[in-house]
Design an enzyme around this catalytic site. Structure first.
Site, PDB file in Angstrom:
ATOM      1  N   ASN A   1      -4.840  -2.075  -1.507  1.00 30.09           N
ATOM      2  CA  ASN A   1      -5.293  -2.230  -0.128  1.00 30.09           C
ATOM      3  C   ASN A   1      -5.995  -3.579  -0.034  1.00 30.09           C
ATOM      4  O   ASN A   1      -7.146  -3.716  -0.442  1.00 30.09           O
ATOM      5  CB  ASN A   1      -6.237  -1.091   0.256  1.00 30.09           C
ATOM      6  CG  ASN A   1      -6.638  -1.128   1.721  1.00 30.09           C
ATOM      7  OD1 ASN A   1      -6.498  -2.142   2.391  1.00 30.09           O
ATOM      8  ND2 ASN A   1      -7.129  -0.005   2.218  1.00 30.09           N
TER       9      ASN A   1
ATOM     10  N   ASP B   1       1.908  -6.119  10.333  1.00 28.62           N
ATOM     11  CA  ASP B   1       1.837  -5.137  11.407  1.00 28.62           C
ATOM     12  C   ASP B   1       0.976  -5.711  12.534  1.00 28.62           C
ATOM     13  O   ASP B   1      -0.196  -6.024  12.321  1.00 28.62           O
ATOM     14  CB  ASP B   1       1.228  -3.844  10.873  1.00 28.62           C
ATOM     15  CG  ASP B   1       1.254  -2.717  11.895  1.00 28.62           C
ATOM     16  OD1 ASP B   1       1.547  -2.995  13.078  1.00 28.62           O
ATOM     17  OD2 ASP B   1       0.983  -1.566  11.515  1.00 28.62           O
TER      18      ASP B   1
ATOM     19  N   GLU C   1      13.267  -9.167   4.467  1.00 29.21           N
ATOM     20  CA  GLU C   1      14.001  -8.155   5.227  1.00 29.21           C
ATOM     21  C   GLU C   1      13.699  -8.241   6.721  1.00 29.21           C
ATOM     22  O   GLU C   1      14.605  -8.143   7.553  1.00 29.21           O
ATOM     23  CB  GLU C   1      13.660  -6.752   4.705  1.00 29.21           C
ATOM     24  CG  GLU C   1      14.347  -6.358   3.413  1.00 29.21           C
ATOM     25  CD  GLU C   1      13.707  -6.972   2.179  1.00 29.21           C
ATOM     26  OE1 GLU C   1      14.284  -6.856   1.086  1.00 29.21           O
ATOM     27  OE2 GLU C   1      12.631  -7.594   2.311  1.00 29.21           O
ATOM     28  N   GLU C   2      12.418  -8.422   7.057  1.00 32.29           N
ATOM     29  CA  GLU C   2      12.052  -8.536   8.470  1.00 32.29           C
ATOM     30  C   GLU C   2      12.636  -9.805   9.078  1.00 32.29           C
ATOM     31  O   GLU C   2      13.064  -9.806  10.233  1.00 32.29           O
ATOM     32  CB  GLU C   2      10.530  -8.533   8.624  1.00 32.29           C
ATOM     33  CG  GLU C   2       9.898  -7.163   8.550  1.00 32.29           C
ATOM     34  CD  GLU C   2      10.323  -6.272   9.713  1.00 32.29           C
ATOM     35  OE1 GLU C   2      10.445  -6.768  10.847  1.00 32.29           O
ATOM     36  OE2 GLU C   2      10.542  -5.073   9.479  1.00 32.29           O
TER      37      GLU C   2
ATOM     38  N   ILE D   1       0.809  -1.212   0.000  1.00 30.92           N
ATOM     39  CA  ILE D   1       0.000   0.000   0.000  1.00 30.92           C
ATOM     40  C   ILE D   1       0.847   1.269   0.000  1.00 30.92           C
ATOM     41  O   ILE D   1       0.381   2.329  -0.408  1.00 30.92           O
ATOM     42  CB  ILE D   1      -0.962  -0.011   1.214  1.00 30.92           C
ATOM     43  CG1 ILE D   1      -2.075   1.028   1.028  1.00 30.92           C
ATOM     44  CG2 ILE D   1      -0.199   0.212   2.517  1.00 30.92           C
ATOM     45  CD1 ILE D   1      -3.165   0.942   2.074  1.00 30.92           C
TER      46      ILE D   1
END
Length: 346
Positions: free
Chosen positions: A204, A227, A319-320, A125
């Site tokens: 979205n 998140d 990456e996380e 998004i």
């Protein structure tokens, strides 16, 4: 204030130089062998975006109106008469794998050589992050084309090997010493598929997921380090809920897999509850939706996950995932298989 504008100007200038260098390489005016990938520090944006805000997004009226050909030109149907309801050229095959909230594209890059004949799309998004991902993909495609041309023509000493090299293992890709150079320098060998099978779109998911994918179209859905929205009043923003799970079940074919991973244990239990897994740690299933979700998904056993290479990529190539590994944190994985639709009672 002036310093902030100066930094913003430097970021914009760097992004423009990256785009210009990519355009020269694509036109053949410059070699793609040493093409630099975009750097994340020049594509800064807030870590989160409110999914309930009006982001003025563009989305297709239905899956049959979506322009996929511009994202996967190598898989475009050569027959110009083959168009969809939106008037766009059809593909030779459908998109099958989705990374929801793809971030900076680590999972896309990791899966591309693993599934070279499968079309994979990331959904993000945030504008700047999406711009980074697509610029990175275009740079990787351009470099791979240069390598293939040099290999076919017996180019100079900087040519890539004639046969595609095996992609690096997820653990190698996640090593701290390789994260910074890999962001700046493109791979130096041919990889299966040449990254032609991946792309990213702005969307979205909470609002428009069914506009992009038809019933039973997908074989895999990835939701990596979403998140967590810790505050109770923001739990409605979580990308895992029984309402959204029903939409994922609609798009997944029977036998398809939905992969989840998080470094937040509470969110992991939230995921299990919303897929109706009450037996784990004595958790009580939630009551915010219908019991039908239990009939649509079943959890994949740990023994099966050990044989699935996509799980290792999900754990180590994002990456996380790399950040959690550097911080020696925990990663909680849960994968669910789409069951066959239950039969209607006679």
């Amino acid at each position: 204030m002036g310093n902030s504008r100066n930094k913003r100007g430097k970021r914009e200038a760097n992004r423009q130089r990256t785009v210009e260098a990519l355009a020269r390489a694509q036109s053949g005016a410059d070699t793609g062998a040493a093409l630099q990938l975009p750097q994340k520090k020049f594509y800064r944006q807030r870590a989160h975006a409110n999914p309930f805000s009006d982001h003025q997004l563009k989305y297709p009226l239905s899956p049959a109106h979506m322009d996929w050909a511009s994202h996967y030109p190598a898989f475009e149907n050569p027959d110009p008469a083959q168009t969809n309801l939106g008037g766009f050229r059809k593909l030779l095959k459908d998109v099958e794998v989705v990374d929801i909230g793809c971030g900076f594209g680590g999972l896309l890059i990791g899966l591309a050589p693993l599934l070279p004949e499968t079309l994979i799309v990331g959904m993000e998004i945030r504008i700047q992050v999406l711009d980074y991902v697509n610029t990175r993909i275009q740079a990787l495609r351009t470099q791979q084309r240069h390598f293939k041309l040099k290999s076919a023509g017996g180019g100079g000493s900087d040519a890539a090997p004639e046969s595609p090299a095996a992609p690096p293992t997820p653990s190698e890709a996640a090593s701290p010493d390789s994260t910074t150079p890999s962001e700046q320098q493109a791979p130096t060998t041919l990889v299966p598929g040449g990254f032609q099978n991946i792309s990213a779109i702005r969307s979205n998911t909470m609002k428009f997921f069914p506009n992009f994918f038809g019933r039973g179209q997908l074989s895999k859905i990835f939701i990596c380090f979403p998140d967590p929205h810790f505050k109770a009043r923001k739990h409605k923003m979580r990308i895992i809920s029984e309402t959204l799970n029903a939409e994922y079940a609609y798009a997944l074919r029977p036998g398809g897999l939905l992969y989840t991973i998080t470094d937040v244990e509470e969110y992991h239990h939230w995921i299990l509850r919303h897929f109706r897994e009450p037996e784990v740690d004595g958790a009580v299933p939630c009551d915010d939706g219908a019991d039908g979700i239990k009939e649509l998904f079943e959890r994949v056993s740990d023994e099966e996950l050990q044989q699935d290479p996509c799980v290792e990529v999900m754990r180590e190539a994002t990456e996380e995932g790399k950040k959690v590994s550097r911080n020696k944190g925990n990663k909680y994985v849960a994968v669910f298989r789409r069951k066959a639709d239950p039969e209607w009672p006679a």
